[in-house]
Scaffold this motif. Sequence first.
Motif, mmCIF file in Angstrom:
data_model
loop_
_atom_site.group_PDB
_atom_site.id
_atom_site.type_symbol
_atom_site.label_atom_id
_atom_site.label_comp_id
_atom_site.label_asym_id
_atom_site.label_seq_id
_atom_site.Cartn_x
_atom_site.Cartn_y
_atom_site.Cartn_z
ATOM 1 N N THR A 16 0.846 -1.205 0.000
ATOM 2 C CA THR A 16 0.000 0.000 0.000
ATOM 3 C C THR A 16 0.876 1.248 0.000
ATOM 4 O O THR A 16 0.610 2.208 -0.731
ATOM 5 N N THR A 17 1.925 1.228 0.812
ATOM 6 C CA THR A 17 2.836 2.381 0.876
ATOM 7 C C THR A 17 3.505 2.600 -0.484
ATOM 8 O O THR A 17 3.632 3.743 -0.947
ATOM 9 N N LEU A 20 1.179 4.353 -2.735
ATOM 10 C CA LEU A 20 1.039 5.774 -2.399
ATOM 11 C C LEU A 20 2.257 6.576 -2.863
ATOM 12 O O LEU A 20 2.125 7.737 -3.246
ATOM 13 N N GLU A 23 1.523 7.020 -6.432
ATOM 14 C CA GLU A 23 0.451 8.019 -6.554
ATOM 15 C C GLU A 23 1.030 9.433 -6.426
ATOM 16 O O GLU A 23 0.522 10.385 -7.016
ATOM 17 N N LEU A 177 -4.772 5.555 5.726
ATOM 18 C CA LEU A 177 -3.965 6.031 4.607
ATOM 19 C C LEU A 177 -3.487 7.470 4.737
ATOM 20 O O LEU A 177 -2.394 7.802 4.300
ATOM 21 N N ARG A 181 0.100 9.039 3.658
ATOM 22 C CA ARG A 181 0.301 10.017 2.573
ATOM 23 C C ARG A 181 1.117 11.213 3.062
ATOM 24 O O ARG A 181 2.035 11.673 2.384
#
Length: 199
Positions: A16-17, A20, A23, A177, A181
Motif C-alpha cells: 500500500t505504501t 502511495l 500516486e 492512509l 500520505r
Amino acid sequence: MIVLGLTGSIGMGKSTTAKLFAEAGVPVYDADAAVHRLYEGEAAPAIEAAFPGTTANGKVDRNKLSARVVHDPAAMKRLEQIVHPMVGAARQKFLNAARQSGAPVAVIDVPLLFETGGEKRVDAVVVVTTTAEIQRQRILARPNMTDEKLGAILARQMPDAEKRKRAHFVVDTSHGLEPVRARIQDILAKAAKMQPRRS
C-alpha cells in the motif's frame, strides 16, 4: 537522483505504501512483480532444470516451487542464485529509465532488503511498520495462509524492531492512509535535500 529502498515485514502495509509513493508521482520498482514476470518467462527454464516438475507451459507454478523450497534452506539458496541476477538486471534497467526521465527520487520496493544486503544499493531506507496484532490479523486474513506458513515466512525476515533501528525513515500504517500520505510527502521533501551515498 535519490534511490529509496522500501521494505517491511509481511503484513506491514508495504505494498500500500509503495502504491502511495507511485500516486505521489515517484517511479517505483517492485521486486516481487519483477520476480512474477521472470517466473512467467525468462527464469522458468532454469528453475525447471534446478527443480524438475515446478513449471507448466513455460511458467513457474509458484505453489509447487514454494512447497519445494520453503522448508529447505539449500534449495532456497539455489533458487536465489538463479533469480537474483535476473532481478538485479531488471532493477538496473528501471533505475536507468527513472534517471533518464529526470525523476528526483525513485523507490525500490524489496521485501528482503536488509536480508539480502540491498541497503548498500540505495541512498536511504524506508521501513513500513505496524503493531504485531494488526500485522497478524492482516496476514491470517490472506487466502491459504496458516500459522505454520506465517512462522516460516517470519523466520526468514529480520525482526521488525531491528529493521526500524536501521531505517532512515519509518512509515507507520496502523492509522489508515492519510497519515501515510502525509509521511510520504515529508520523506520526499527530505530526500530532495539528500546527497546520493551509493558508490
